[in-house]
Design a protein around this motif. Structure first.
Motif, PDB file in Angstrom:
ATOM      1  N   GLU A  69       0.753   5.793  -0.344  1.00 27.94           N
ATOM      2  CA  GLU A  69       0.039   7.058  -0.499  1.00 27.94           C
ATOM      3  C   GLU A  69       1.069   8.129  -0.795  1.00 27.94           C
TER       4      GLU A  69
ATOM      5  N   TRP B 126       5.033   7.776 -18.775  1.00 30.85           N
ATOM      6  CA  TRP B 126       5.552   7.468 -17.446  1.00 30.85           C
ATOM      7  C   TRP B 126       6.525   8.571 -17.042  1.00 30.85           C
TER       8      TRP B 126
ATOM      9  N   TRP C 151       6.514   6.474 -12.496  1.00 30.05           N
ATOM     10  CA  TRP C 151       5.083   6.291 -12.236  1.00 30.05           C
ATOM     11  C   TRP C 151       4.316   6.326 -13.550  1.00 30.05           C
ATOM     12  N   SER C 152       3.295   5.482 -13.636  1.00 28.77           N
ATOM     13  CA  SER C 152       2.402   5.527 -14.793  1.00 28.77           C
ATOM     14  C   SER C 152       1.618   6.839 -14.754  1.00 28.77           C
TER      15      SER C 152
ATOM     16  N   GLU D 144       0.847  -1.183   0.000  1.00 32.31           N
ATOM     17  CA  GLU D 144       0.000   0.000   0.000  1.00 32.31           C
ATOM     18  C   GLU D 144       0.886   1.237   0.000  1.00 32.31           C
TER      19      GLU D 144
ATOM     20  N   ASP E 135      -1.454   7.524 -14.501  1.00 36.75           N
ATOM     21  CA  ASP E 135      -2.540   7.596 -13.514  1.00 36.75           C
ATOM     22  C   ASP E 135      -2.089   7.190 -12.099  1.00 36.75           C
ATOM     23  N   TYR E 136      -0.798   6.972 -11.916  1.00 36.21           N
ATOM     24  CA  TYR E 136      -0.206   6.627 -10.615  1.00 36.21           C
ATOM     25  C   TYR E 136      -0.726   5.311 -10.041  1.00 36.21           C
ATOM     26  N   THR E 137      -1.202   4.393 -10.891  1.00 37.25           N
ATOM     27  CA  THR E 137      -1.634   3.084 -10.405  1.00 37.25           C
ATOM     28  C   THR E 137      -0.523   2.046 -10.542  1.00 37.25           C
ATOM     29  N   LYS E 138       0.493   2.341 -11.360  1.00 36.36           N
ATOM     30  CA  LYS E 138       1.624   1.433 -11.550  1.00 36.36           C
ATOM     31  C   LYS E 138       2.913   2.207 -11.319  1.00 36.36           C
TER      32      LYS E 138
END
Length: 73
Positions: free
Chosen positions: A7, A22, A43-44, A5, A46-49
């Motif tokens: 943040e 990226w 970071w991708s 996890e 959308d910041y999901t990867k």
């Protein structure tokens, strides 16, 4: 990354961006609910990867800054 996890507490700055969108960034990130640390990684959009990165304490970041300031580039 499964089971991890995170943040992003603060976006500090973009270092570079690839053609795929990226971005290599310096951010302040809390990992698994721990105190935030400075983090350099890709970071991708959308910041999901994320890619592999480097996590630094404030003291590590200060030392790195001093090393970079001493370089003749």
């Amino acid at each position: 990354m499964a089971g991890i996890e995170f943040e992003i507490m603060e976006h500090i700055g973009k270092i570079s961006e690839g053609k795929s969108g990226w971005k290599k960034e310096l951010n302040l990130v809390s990992w698994n609910g721990n105190d935030p640390k400075f983090d350099i990684r890709d970071w991708s959009p959308d910041y999901t990867k994320m890619g592999k990165g480097l996590t630094l304490s404030a003291e590590d970041l200060k030392s790195l800054k001093n090393v970079l300031n001493e370089m003749d580039i």
